[in-house]
Each structure stands twice: as C-alpha cells, then as structure tokens.
Design a protein around this motif. Structure first.
Motif, mmCIF file in Angstrom:
data_model
loop_
_atom_site.group_PDB
_atom_site.id
_atom_site.type_symbol
_atom_site.label_atom_id
_atom_site.label_comp_id
_atom_site.label_asym_id
_atom_site.label_seq_id
_atom_site.Cartn_x
_atom_site.Cartn_y
_atom_site.Cartn_z
ATOM 1 N N GLY A 1 -8.107 7.073 69.098
ATOM 2 C CA GLY A 1 -7.054 7.792 68.419
ATOM 3 C C GLY A 1 -5.649 7.481 68.879
ATOM 4 O O GLY A 1 -5.281 6.343 69.116
ATOM 5 N N LYS A 2 -4.870 8.540 68.999
ATOM 6 C CA LYS A 2 -3.442 8.411 69.228
ATOM 7 C C LYS A 2 -3.104 7.750 70.559
ATOM 8 O O LYS A 2 -2.203 6.918 70.631
ATOM 9 N N LEU B 1 -1.000 4.155 71.409
ATOM 10 C CA LEU B 1 0.054 3.956 72.406
ATOM 11 C C LEU B 1 -0.327 2.860 73.399
ATOM 12 O O LEU B 1 0.511 2.036 73.778
ATOM 13 N N GLN B 2 -1.608 2.835 73.811
ATOM 14 C CA GLN B 2 -2.084 1.785 74.720
ATOM 15 C C GLN B 2 -1.918 0.409 74.079
ATOM 16 O O GLN B 2 -1.463 -0.535 74.725
ATOM 17 N N LEU B 3 -2.317 0.288 72.825
ATOM 18 C CA LEU B 3 -2.198 -0.988 72.116
ATOM 19 C C LEU B 3 -0.748 -1.434 72.023
ATOM 20 O O LEU B 3 -0.436 -2.611 72.239
ATOM 21 N N GLU C 1 1.735 -0.616 73.963
ATOM 22 C CA GLU C 1 2.192 -0.964 75.311
ATOM 23 C C GLU C 1 1.714 -2.364 75.714
ATOM 24 O O GLU C 1 2.451 -3.127 76.329
ATOM 25 N N CYS C 2 0.497 -2.704 75.343
ATOM 26 C CA CYS C 2 -0.076 -4.013 75.701
ATOM 27 C C CYS C 2 0.402 -5.140 74.790
ATOM 28 O O CYS C 2 0.084 -6.299 75.037
ATOM 29 N N ASN C 3 1.138 -4.805 73.751
ATOM 30 C CA ASN C 3 1.616 -5.820 72.794
ATOM 31 C C ASN C 3 3.136 -5.778 72.684
ATOM 32 O O ASN C 3 3.697 -5.720 71.589
ATOM 33 N N ASN C 4 3.789 -5.781 73.832
ATOM 34 C CA ASN C 4 5.252 -5.799 73.911
ATOM 35 C C ASN C 4 5.910 -4.636 73.183
ATOM 36 O O ASN C 4 7.033 -4.748 72.705
ATOM 37 N N GLY C 5 5.195 -3.522 73.047
ATOM 38 C CA GLY C 5 5.771 -2.310 72.508
ATOM 39 C C GLY C 5 5.711 -2.141 71.006
ATOM 40 O O GLY C 5 6.039 -1.075 70.500
ATOM 41 N N ILE D 1 -2.864 -2.682 64.040
ATOM 42 C CA ILE D 1 -3.451 -1.580 64.812
ATOM 43 C C ILE D 1 -4.803 -1.198 64.218
ATOM 44 O O ILE D 1 -5.790 -1.046 64.944
ATOM 45 N N ALA D 2 -4.859 -1.083 62.895
ATOM 46 C CA ALA D 2 -6.114 -0.728 62.223
ATOM 47 C C ALA D 2 -7.196 -1.763 62.521
ATOM 48 O O ALA D 2 -8.341 -1.402 62.806
ATOM 49 N N LYS D 3 -6.845 -3.046 62.464
ATOM 50 C CA LYS D 3 -7.824 -4.104 62.747
ATOM 51 C C LYS D 3 -8.312 -4.035 64.182
ATOM 52 O O LYS D 3 -9.508 -4.140 64.450
ATOM 53 N N LYS D 4 -7.385 -3.863 65.121
ATOM 54 C CA LYS D 4 -7.764 -3.831 66.534
ATOM 55 C C LYS D 4 -8.640 -2.627 66.879
ATOM 56 O O LYS D 4 -9.505 -2.711 67.732
ATOM 57 N N LEU D 5 -8.411 -1.509 66.189
ATOM 58 C CA LEU D 5 -9.211 -0.305 66.429
ATOM 59 C C LEU D 5 -10.433 -0.217 65.528
ATOM 60 O O LEU D 5 -11.260 0.674 65.682
#
Length: 137
Positions: free
Chosen positions: A33-34, A38-40, A42-46, A53-57
C-alpha cells in the motif's frame, strides 16, 4: 531424513505467537500500500510515474491512483502531469513523506533489532543466510 511436513508445521506455528504477529504486521504494513509507494519513490530518486508504480507493485492503476490521492492529501507526495503526455502522472515524494517513511523505518528497525539481539553473532549470520536462501526469487 528430514520430516518436511513437521518442519512446515513448526515453521508456520512460529508465526502464531503475539511477538511474531507484531513483526509480521509491521513488515506487512511497510511493504504494501501507501508505505510501499513511498518506499518505491525513495528508491527511485524520489519520483515515478503512477503507471510505473502500479507495474512494480503488480496492482491496478486505479488502486494506485486511490493510494496516491490519499498520500497527496496527507502531504506525503505531489502529483504532476507529464509535459510530454498529459495521461501520465509523475508522483514525487515530499519532505514530509520522506520524514514519515524514515520514522516508520526506524520503528521497524527497532522492533527487529529487539528480536535479533537474542541471537549471538554466529546465529544471526546463519539466520540471515538461511532467510536469504529461503526467500530468494
């Protein structure tokens, strides 16, 4: 010979104790979730596009859009339409979002440290090695 049925039973039962449930709940919250958004970020230069995001999750864009809206309302992210393609939304973590993520990660780290300090150095190394082997892709 190892009794795998008993090993599976014992392994699953480790997670039925209250202390284990607290750790599982914390980690589950951190990696879905949320907070995961935020983690994603942060790990992708902000910043990431909402579709990325949808694809990665591995979730729908509608679900991500709802989560991003909630994060934006709390001041944790900013949404901006792409200059190149108005259908794309760039999501950027804010300073407040970084602060919340850092605080949550400290909370998770603290709980894990309290549990892991029960192990000596050799046990800890073995635990990490076994965990890496069990949960590798």
């Amino acid at each position: 010979m190892v009794d795998l049925d008993k090993a599976v039973y014992d392994f699953k039962n480790m997670f039925n104790f209250q202390g284990s449930m607290n750790i599982i709940s914390l980690l589950e919250e951190a990696y879905k979730g949320k907070l995961m958004i935020l983690q994603l970020l942060e790990c992708n230069n902000g910043s990431l596009f909402s579709g990325e995001i949808a694809k990665k999750l591995n979730v729908s864009t509608a679900r991500v859009a709802t989560a991003i809206k909630s994060l934006q309302e709390k001041g944790y992210v900013l949404r901006n339409q792409s200059n190149d393609d108005a259908r794309k939304v760039l999501v950027t973590i804010t300073n407040l979002g970084e602060k919340i993520l850092l605080e949550y990660n400290h909370q998770v780290d603290s709980v894990l440290k309290n549990r892991l300090k029960k192990l000596n150095e050799e046990e800890l190394k073995t635990f990490i090695d076994i965990g890496a082997k069990l949960f590798e892709p």
